[in-house]
Write an enzyme that holds these catalytic residues in place. Structure first.
Site, PDB file in Angstrom:
ATOM      1  N   ARG A  42       3.800 -50.164 -63.737  1.00  0.00           N
ATOM      2  CA  ARG A  42       4.153 -50.296 -62.329  1.00  0.00           C
ATOM      3  C   ARG A  42       5.189 -49.212 -62.028  1.00  0.00           C
ATOM      4  O   ARG A  42       5.945 -48.799 -62.913  1.00  0.00           O
ATOM      5  CB  ARG A  42       4.784 -51.661 -62.047  1.00  0.00           C
ATOM      6  CG  ARG A  42       3.860 -52.841 -62.250  1.00  0.00           C
ATOM      7  CD  ARG A  42       4.607 -54.156 -62.022  1.00  0.00           C
ATOM      8  NE  ARG A  42       3.730 -55.304 -62.200  1.00  0.00           N
ATOM      9  CZ  ARG A  42       3.617 -56.007 -63.328  1.00  0.00           C
ATOM     10  NH1 ARG A  42       4.343 -55.682 -64.393  1.00  0.00           N
ATOM     11  NH2 ARG A  42       2.801 -57.040 -63.405  1.00  0.00           N
ATOM     12  N   LYS A  66       7.748 -57.598 -64.406  1.00  0.00           N
ATOM     13  CA  LYS A  66       8.000 -58.616 -63.387  1.00  0.00           C
ATOM     14  C   LYS A  66       8.544 -59.884 -64.026  1.00  0.00           C
ATOM     15  O   LYS A  66       8.086 -60.286 -65.088  1.00  0.00           O
ATOM     16  CB  LYS A  66       6.698 -58.954 -62.656  1.00  0.00           C
ATOM     17  CG  LYS A  66       6.419 -58.109 -61.439  1.00  0.00           C
ATOM     18  CD  LYS A  66       5.223 -58.674 -60.705  1.00  0.00           C
ATOM     19  CE  LYS A  66       4.909 -57.869 -59.454  1.00  0.00           C
ATOM     20  NZ  LYS A  66       3.694 -58.347 -58.798  1.00  0.00           N
ATOM     21  N   HIS A 135       0.173 -47.301 -57.408  1.00  0.00           N
ATOM     22  CA  HIS A 135      -0.551 -48.512 -57.845  1.00  0.00           C
ATOM     23  C   HIS A 135      -2.026 -48.184 -58.091  1.00  0.00           C
ATOM     24  O   HIS A 135      -2.668 -48.825 -58.915  1.00  0.00           O
ATOM     25  CB  HIS A 135      -0.387 -49.636 -56.821  1.00  0.00           C
ATOM     26  CG  HIS A 135      -0.175 -50.963 -57.473  1.00  0.00           C
ATOM     27  ND1 HIS A 135       0.908 -51.243 -58.290  1.00  0.00           N
ATOM     28  CD2 HIS A 135      -0.929 -52.091 -57.463  1.00  0.00           C
ATOM     29  CE1 HIS A 135       0.815 -52.484 -58.734  1.00  0.00           C
ATOM     30  NE2 HIS A 135      -0.284 -53.021 -58.254  1.00  0.00           N
ATOM     31  N   ARG A 138      -2.415 -47.266 -61.595  1.00  0.00           N
ATOM     32  CA  ARG A 138      -2.419 -48.475 -62.429  1.00  0.00           C
ATOM     33  C   ARG A 138      -3.801 -49.134 -62.418  1.00  0.00           C
ATOM     34  O   ARG A 138      -4.325 -49.506 -63.463  1.00  0.00           O
ATOM     35  CB  ARG A 138      -1.342 -49.432 -61.902  1.00  0.00           C
ATOM     36  CG  ARG A 138      -1.185 -50.729 -62.677  1.00  0.00           C
ATOM     37  CD  ARG A 138       0.065 -51.448 -62.173  1.00  0.00           C
ATOM     38  NE  ARG A 138       0.071 -52.874 -62.448  1.00  0.00           N
ATOM     39  CZ  ARG A 138       0.467 -53.415 -63.591  1.00  0.00           C
ATOM     40  NH1 ARG A 138       0.878 -52.661 -64.587  1.00  0.00           N
ATOM     41  NH2 ARG A 138       0.470 -54.735 -63.735  1.00  0.00           N
ATOM     42  N   HIS A 161       0.103 -58.885 -67.064  1.00  0.00           N
ATOM     43  CA  HIS A 161      -0.320 -59.999 -66.222  1.00  0.00           C
ATOM     44  C   HIS A 161      -0.125 -61.312 -66.977  1.00  0.00           C
ATOM     45  O   HIS A 161      -0.544 -61.434 -68.124  1.00  0.00           O
ATOM     46  CB  HIS A 161      -1.803 -59.870 -65.845  1.00  0.00           C
ATOM     47  CG  HIS A 161      -2.082 -58.780 -64.878  1.00  0.00           C
ATOM     48  ND1 HIS A 161      -3.343 -58.258 -64.686  1.00  0.00           N
ATOM     49  CD2 HIS A 161      -1.270 -58.106 -64.013  1.00  0.00           C
ATOM     50  CE1 HIS A 161      -3.298 -57.320 -63.760  1.00  0.00           C
ATOM     51  NE2 HIS A 161      -2.052 -57.209 -63.340  1.00  0.00           N
ATOM     52  N   TYR A 170     -10.651 -56.508 -62.103  1.00  0.00           N
ATOM     53  CA  TYR A 170     -11.213 -55.248 -62.587  1.00  0.00           C
ATOM     54  C   TYR A 170     -12.664 -55.398 -63.047  1.00  0.00           C
ATOM     55  O   TYR A 170     -13.399 -54.426 -63.078  1.00  0.00           O
ATOM     56  CB  TYR A 170     -10.332 -54.666 -63.699  1.00  0.00           C
ATOM     57  CG  TYR A 170      -8.952 -54.379 -63.181  1.00  0.00           C
ATOM     58  CD1 TYR A 170      -8.740 -53.351 -62.272  1.00  0.00           C
ATOM     59  CD2 TYR A 170      -7.873 -55.166 -63.558  1.00  0.00           C
ATOM     60  CE1 TYR A 170      -7.480 -53.117 -61.749  1.00  0.00           C
ATOM     61  CE2 TYR A 170      -6.609 -54.929 -63.034  1.00  0.00           C
ATOM     62  CZ  TYR A 170      -6.420 -53.908 -62.131  1.00  0.00           C
ATOM     63  OH  TYR A 170      -5.186 -53.676 -61.602  1.00  0.00           O
TER      64      TYR A 170
END
Length: 195
Positions: A42, A66, A135, A138, A161, A170
């Site tokens: 990120r 995150k 992004h 990414r 994630h 994806y």
């Protein structure tokens, strides 16, 4: 969910070549864009990397993502070369007083907004869709890994994630690739059957 934009491999190569061949070669920008694409970081994570988080021997970065969750990301040989080149030769952005890997001209942390501006600049120079963002790099990283045969669980871990559901987006993007392979390979596909 709306499907994220993804750059083609040709567009990625075009972008990286633009950075590499820029008349005012910027080793920091070259290392930065290569690293984001090769790791799927990120923009906030790339901005926050410090020298202490990088293990050059193992080609790994210990990332704080995150929710303050730690994960290990790996970077490829090309990224390692560009990072090493940048750290050895680009004295404008390397200060012993700052531990940040990517620094601005005042030798402070290169902000996420600055990283986004840098990418936009090279996208515009190379004539690629300027609606792409950091992004997008990414998303492209994840999609290209999946198309190359990487397991969805591995991609989930690399992206940081917490849920596999987030990563499954994806698989929808890659269904276009599956259709192309199918249409080119199956003897009764629409592209081969004549009316």
């Amino acid at each position: 969910k709306t499907l994220p934009k993804v750059m083609t491999k040709k567009e990625i190569n075009q972008l990286i070549e633009q950075v590499e061949n820029s008349s005012k070669k910027n080793l920091r920008d070259d290392a930065l864009i290569e690293l984001i694409y090769s790791t799927g970081l990120r923009v906030s994570e790339a901005s926050a990397i410090t020298m202490g988080q990088i293990n050059f021997d193992r080609s790994e970065i210990n990332v704080l993502g995150k929710g303050n969750k730690e994960r290990i990301v790996v970077f490829n040989k090309k990224s390692k070369e560009k990072l090493t080149n940048y750290l050895k030769k680009d004295k404008r952005f390397i200060s012993p007083n700052s531990s940040y890997l990517f620094q601005n001209r005042f030798q402070g942390q290169l902000s996420p907004r600055s990283i986004q501006r840098i990418l936009k600049k090279y996208l515009n120079f190379s004539g690629i869709n300027s609606k792409y963002s950091t992004h997008t790099l990414r998303h492209s990283f994840a999609t290209h890994l999946l198309e190359g045969g990487a397991d969805i669980k591995v991609i989930q871990q690399l992206l940081g994630h917490s849920s596999a559901e987030t990563t499954k987006i994806y698989t929808h993007i890659s269904s276009n690739t599956l259709k192309n392979i199918y249409n080119n390979a199956h003897p009764r596909s629409f592209s081969k059957v004549k009316n």
